[in-house]
Design a protein around this motif. Structure first.
Motif, PDB file in Angstrom:
ATOM      1  N   TYR A 290      -8.670   0.368   8.710  1.00 43.25           N
ATOM      2  CA  TYR A 290      -9.872  -0.090   8.026  1.00 43.25           C
ATOM      3  C   TYR A 290      -9.966  -1.619   8.050  1.00 43.25           C
ATOM      4  O   TYR A 290     -11.028  -2.182   8.321  1.00 43.25           O
TER       5      TYR A 290
ATOM      6  N   SER B 197       1.288   6.865   1.987  1.00 42.26           N
ATOM      7  CA  SER B 197       0.350   7.896   2.439  1.00 42.26           C
ATOM      8  C   SER B 197      -0.976   7.313   2.947  1.00 42.26           C
ATOM      9  O   SER B 197      -1.747   7.998   3.610  1.00 42.26           O
ATOM     10  N   GLN B 198      -1.223   5.994   2.641  1.00 43.31           N
ATOM     11  CA  GLN B 198      -2.504   5.395   3.008  1.00 43.31           C
ATOM     12  C   GLN B 198      -2.376   4.189   3.937  1.00 43.31           C
ATOM     13  O   GLN B 198      -3.384   3.587   4.304  1.00 43.31           O
ATOM     14  N   ARG B 199      -1.155   3.858   4.322  1.00 44.56           N
ATOM     15  CA  ARG B 199      -0.956   2.633   5.105  1.00 44.56           C
ATOM     16  C   ARG B 199      -1.677   2.652   6.445  1.00 44.56           C
ATOM     17  O   ARG B 199      -2.336   1.676   6.826  1.00 44.56           O
TER      18      ARG B 199
ATOM     19  N   TYR C 228      -7.665   1.876  -3.034  1.00 41.54           N
ATOM     20  CA  TYR C 228      -6.450   2.437  -2.462  1.00 41.54           C
ATOM     21  C   TYR C 228      -5.324   2.420  -3.497  1.00 41.54           C
ATOM     22  O   TYR C 228      -5.390   1.712  -4.510  1.00 41.54           O
ATOM     23  N   ARG C 229      -4.318   3.203  -3.200  1.00 42.57           N
ATOM     24  CA  ARG C 229      -3.184   3.341  -4.123  1.00 42.57           C
ATOM     25  C   ARG C 229      -2.078   2.374  -3.724  1.00 42.57           C
ATOM     26  O   ARG C 229      -1.775   2.200  -2.536  1.00 42.57           O
TER      27      ARG C 229
ATOM     28  N   TRP D 198      -3.833   2.291  -8.951  1.00 39.71           N
ATOM     29  CA  TRP D 198      -4.933   2.184  -8.009  1.00 39.71           C
ATOM     30  C   TRP D 198      -5.656   0.851  -8.173  1.00 39.71           C
ATOM     31  O   TRP D 198      -5.768   0.321  -9.276  1.00 39.71           O
TER      32      TRP D 198
ATOM     33  N   VAL E  68       0.844  -1.193   0.000  1.00 39.85           N
ATOM     34  CA  VAL E  68       0.000   0.000   0.000  1.00 39.85           C
ATOM     35  C   VAL E  68       0.880   1.243   0.000  1.00 39.85           C
ATOM     36  O   VAL E  68       1.941   1.273   0.631  1.00 39.85           O
ATOM     37  N   HIS E  69       0.436   2.278  -0.715  1.00 41.59           N
ATOM     38  CA  HIS E  69       1.212   3.524  -0.760  1.00 41.59           C
ATOM     39  C   HIS E  69       1.377   4.090   0.663  1.00 41.59           C
ATOM     40  O   HIS E  69       0.432   4.055   1.467  1.00 41.59           O
TER      41      HIS E  69
ATOM     42  N   ASP F 218      -4.281   4.344   7.398  1.00 44.11           N
ATOM     43  CA  ASP F 218      -5.741   4.274   7.209  1.00 44.11           C
ATOM     44  C   ASP F 218      -6.170   2.875   6.786  1.00 44.11           C
ATOM     45  O   ASP F 218      -7.216   2.386   7.223  1.00 44.11           O
ATOM     46  N   MET F 219      -5.390   2.227   5.932  1.00 42.81           N
ATOM     47  CA  MET F 219      -5.734   0.888   5.461  1.00 42.81           C
ATOM     48  C   MET F 219      -5.659  -0.129   6.592  1.00 42.81           C
ATOM     49  O   MET F 219      -6.519  -1.012   6.712  1.00 42.81           O
TER      50      MET F 219
END
Length: 420
Positions: A68, A60-62, A83-84, A95, A57-58, A64-65
């Motif tokens: 989630y 910038s989103q780890r 997600y990216r 994506w 996962v990118h 949050d992922m």
């Protein structure tokens, strides 16, 4: 199940361009298909656990992922998110859309999370292109609307400026004509003796009345312009509003009674000192009384009543006139609206007066409403808040107690559109 070697699964993935995964929650082991590994850039050296998956996962989103995924496992809700992916070249955006479901054992404990991952990079690019195009078109539309609005504002400014100038230009010659008529009237009185019938002044009175009408109309037009542009202000002072309203009512009583209409003033309080602009309140009452006279037949009644509601003063002007149709009540305070447009009416009017009355009341932070029934009569109800100007004392004014020449001029002007 071997997700990499099962022929049927691989064919289904190829057709749907999907990667498949199964996550063993208890063992923290990810099992992914060959297409998914290729899509996410997973090599044989990757550790197939939560940490290894999060590395795909990118950055910038780890966080949050991870949050989630834990929420999905805890609550059992469907796994559905875009997600990216992390790429060696960060300028490349890849994506994916992930969809999955949590499976529980007989004891209700989550055991596995299984689902699919699909490459949606092209879809994202299309969306971005669409958004960019949409934003460009939206910006063009906004700029066009802004340009049109500025043009309308400029046109309105020019119209208002012209309106104000022409109103002032009209007032000057009318005042000259009016002054000449007054001189003519004085000269006639000097030349004629007392035995000459009063009808000799009939035409001068007609001309004077119409001069008053024109002056009233011009003054109203100028005031509308001031109100629209925010230049209309109050000159408030702490004064007795009861005394003011009573004096205004009594000042026109003779005129009204000469038309066969009775007028009554009533109040439940003898004195009430509040902050208000006496000239503006005077104008409001005169206008409402003028309207009452216009629509009240001979032998009718007009009642002016003042009530002290502690927090506000309530002023009621009620008549037994023809009333206002129900379909006109909502628009009665709108500009240029006239209830009676017939050619047989016994009065004139521009439909501006009540609009200005409403504005004057609202400038006092008050409100005005109208109640009416056809054939029974009309009642205007004004509520003005009781407030005082701090630091200003009340000194009884002599101008309210006496009706001078200028006051009579105001009455003549306000009642000028009523035919004798």
């Amino acid at each position: 199940m071997d997700l990499k070697n099962d022929f049927l699964i691989n064919e289904l993935q190829r057709i749907g361009k999907l990667g498949v995964f199964i996550y063993d929650i208890k063992k923290d082991i990810w099992n992914s298909s060959e297409l998914l590994d290729k899509l996410a850039g997973i090599s044989d050296s990757y550790i197939k656990n939560t940490k290894g998956w999060l590395n795909t996962v990118h950055p910038s989103q780890r966080a949050d992922m991870e949050s989630y995924a834990n929420e999905v496992i805890k609550t059992g809700k469907d796994f559905d998110i875009e997600y990216r992916l992390a790429c060696e070249n960060d300028e490349i955006e890849k994506w994916v859309a992930a969809k999955g479901k949590v499976f529980f054992n007989d004891q209700g404990v989550p055991e596995k999370l299984a689902g699919t991952i699909q490459d949606v990079s092209e879809l994202k690019k299309s969306e971005e292109r669409y958004k960019k195009l949409y934003n460009e078109e939206l910006q063009k539309s906004i700029e066009e609307e802004r340009r049109r609005l500025n043009e309308l504002k400029e046109a309105d400014r020019i119209k208002t400026e012209f309106f104000t100038n022409i109103s002032h230009e009209l007032r000057t010659p009318i005042n000259v004509i009016f002054s000449a008529l007054q001189m003519e009237e004085l000269m006639l009185k000097d030349y004629l003796n007392d035995n000459i019938p009063i009808d000799k002044f009939k035409y001068i009175k007609m001309m004077k009345q119409n001069c008053y009408r024109l002056l009233r109309l011009i003054n109203n037009l100028i005031d509308i312009t001031k109100i629209d542009n925010g230049y209309f202000s109050l000159n408030e002072s702490n004064d007795d509003i009861i005394n003011l309203i009573e004096n205004v009512t009594l000042s026109v009583a003779g005129y009204i009674e000469n038309k066969g209409i009775s007028i009554t003033f009533d109040t439940d309080v003898e004195e009430k000192i509040i902050a208000h602009d006496p000239e503006k309140i005077e104008r409001v009452i005169l206008n409402l009384l003028s309207n009452a006279v216009k629509f009240t037949p001979c032998n009718g009644n007009i009642i002016v009543k003042v009530e002290d509601n502690t927090n506000d003063i309530c002023i009621r002007v009620k008549d037994t006139g023809k009333g206002i149709p129900d379909n006109k009540l909502d628009s009665i305070f709108e500009r240029f609206v006239q209830v009676d447009k017939s050619l047989t009416r016994n009065h004139e009017g521009s439909g501006i007066g009540l609009s200005i009355v409403k504005s004057l009341v609202e400038l006092h932070s008050g409100k005005i409403i109208v109640k009416s029934k056809e054939g029974i009569g009309t009642e205007f109800v004004i509520n003005i808040p009781c407030k005082l100007i701090e630091g200003e004392s009340y000194a009884e004014s002599t101008c309210n107690a006496q009706i001078g020449k200028s006051y009579i001029e105001k009455i003549n002007m306000e009642f000028s559109d009523i035919y004798n």
